[in-house]
Design an enzyme around this catalytic site. Structure first.
Site, PDB file in Angstrom:
ATOM      1  N   GLU A   1       0.833  -1.214   0.000  1.00 37.19           N
ATOM      2  CA  GLU A   1       0.000   0.000   0.000  1.00 37.19           C
ATOM      3  C   GLU A   1       0.865   1.261   0.000  1.00 37.19           C
ATOM      4  O   GLU A   1       0.503   2.261  -0.618  1.00 37.19           O
ATOM      5  CB  GLU A   1      -0.959   0.003   1.197  1.00 37.19           C
ATOM      6  CG  GLU A   1      -1.941  -1.175   1.230  1.00 37.19           C
ATOM      7  CD  GLU A   1      -2.768  -1.337  -0.046  1.00 37.19           C
ATOM      8  OE1 GLU A   1      -2.992  -0.337  -0.754  1.00 37.19           O
ATOM      9  OE2 GLU A   1      -3.182  -2.481  -0.334  1.00 37.19           O
TER      10      GLU A   1
ATOM     11  N   HIS B   1       1.807   2.016  -3.453  1.00 39.38           N
ATOM     12  CA  HIS B   1       0.786   2.815  -4.155  1.00 39.38           C
ATOM     13  C   HIS B   1       0.876   4.283  -3.755  1.00 39.38           C
ATOM     14  O   HIS B   1       0.841   5.179  -4.592  1.00 39.38           O
ATOM     15  CB  HIS B   1      -0.621   2.318  -3.791  1.00 39.38           C
ATOM     16  CG  HIS B   1      -1.017   1.039  -4.454  1.00 39.38           C
ATOM     17  ND1 HIS B   1      -0.863   0.813  -5.800  1.00 39.38           N
ATOM     18  CD2 HIS B   1      -1.593  -0.082  -3.946  1.00 39.38           C
ATOM     19  CE1 HIS B   1      -1.326  -0.405  -6.092  1.00 39.38           C
ATOM     20  NE2 HIS B   1      -1.764  -0.969  -4.976  1.00 39.38           N
TER      21      HIS B   1
HETATM   22 ZN   LIG Z   1      -2.721  -2.765  -4.603  1.00 41.07          ZN
END
Ligand SMILES: [Zn+2]
Length: 196
Positions: free
Chosen positions: A8, A11
């Site tokens: 995450e 991202h």
């Molecule tokens: Zn992802």
């Protein structure tokens, strides 16, 4: 193994899924091979060698943090992905490096009773830092060393200081550094930012 958090944060620092969120999609990273689709579980190497999207004999980079494999099977970001994350860190996320939440005058590993001995002035600049000392420790020996974010020592000096320590790391590259002070009365680590 907390690899979901790694994924995450990838991202958050600008990375797409390694399969490009489509069959033979594009993650816009040149050094990750084209991938047919997301992977699960823990494939064995090579996985889908010479796939129909144009991977080579090494197949898909399923061990990448931006795939969907099991935590124990994820091991790496590619160099291209690291470059994107560093660029985002220096632009969209740059304010994080200027956050005062771990202010250097307080330090990241500075016991309360050692704060009376020194004070760092202006912890964000082009690489010149001044640390004012308290009279109790004037002219007593101290080891001062600086590490970069990877733990590499970039400055190391053992001497007695009169009233202040002046440190120059202006030749180092931009980024976050940690100043370590080691004295018989205390040990402390403080964060500084080196700008260009
Ligand atoms: Zn992802």
């Amino acid at each position: 193994m907390a690899r979901t958090t790694v994924h995450e944060i990838g991202h958050w620092l600008g990375l797409r899924h390694i399969w490009g969120d489509a069959i033979c999609g594009d993650d816009r990273i040149a050094d990750t091979p084209p991938q047919l689709d997301k992977n699960f579980g823990c494939p064995s190497f090579p996985h889908r060698p010479n796939n129909t999207c144009g991977s080579d004999a090494n197949g898909e980079m399923y061990m990448n943090y931006m795939d969907y494999v099991d935590d124990g099977c994820m091991t790496s970001f590619s160099k291209g992905q690291v470059k994107v994350m560093q660029e985002v860190m220096n632009t969209e996320r740059f304010e994080l490096s200027r956050s005062d939440k771990c202010d250097a005058s307080v330090g990241i590993n500075t016991p309360e009773n050692s704060k009376k001995y020194f004070h760092i002035i202006n912890n964000i600049n082009e690489g010149n830092y001044n640390i004012n000392l308290s009279p109790e420790i004037y002219n007593t020996p101290m080891l001062v060393y600086i590490t970069d974010i990877r733990g590499k020592v970039v400055y190391n000096k053992n001497e007695s200081y009169s009233t202040a320590i002046n440190i120059d790391i202006s030749n180092e590259s931009e980024g976050m550094y940690f100043i370590h002070l080691k004295h018989k009365n205390f040990e402390a680590t403080s964060k500084v930012m080196k700008t260009n």
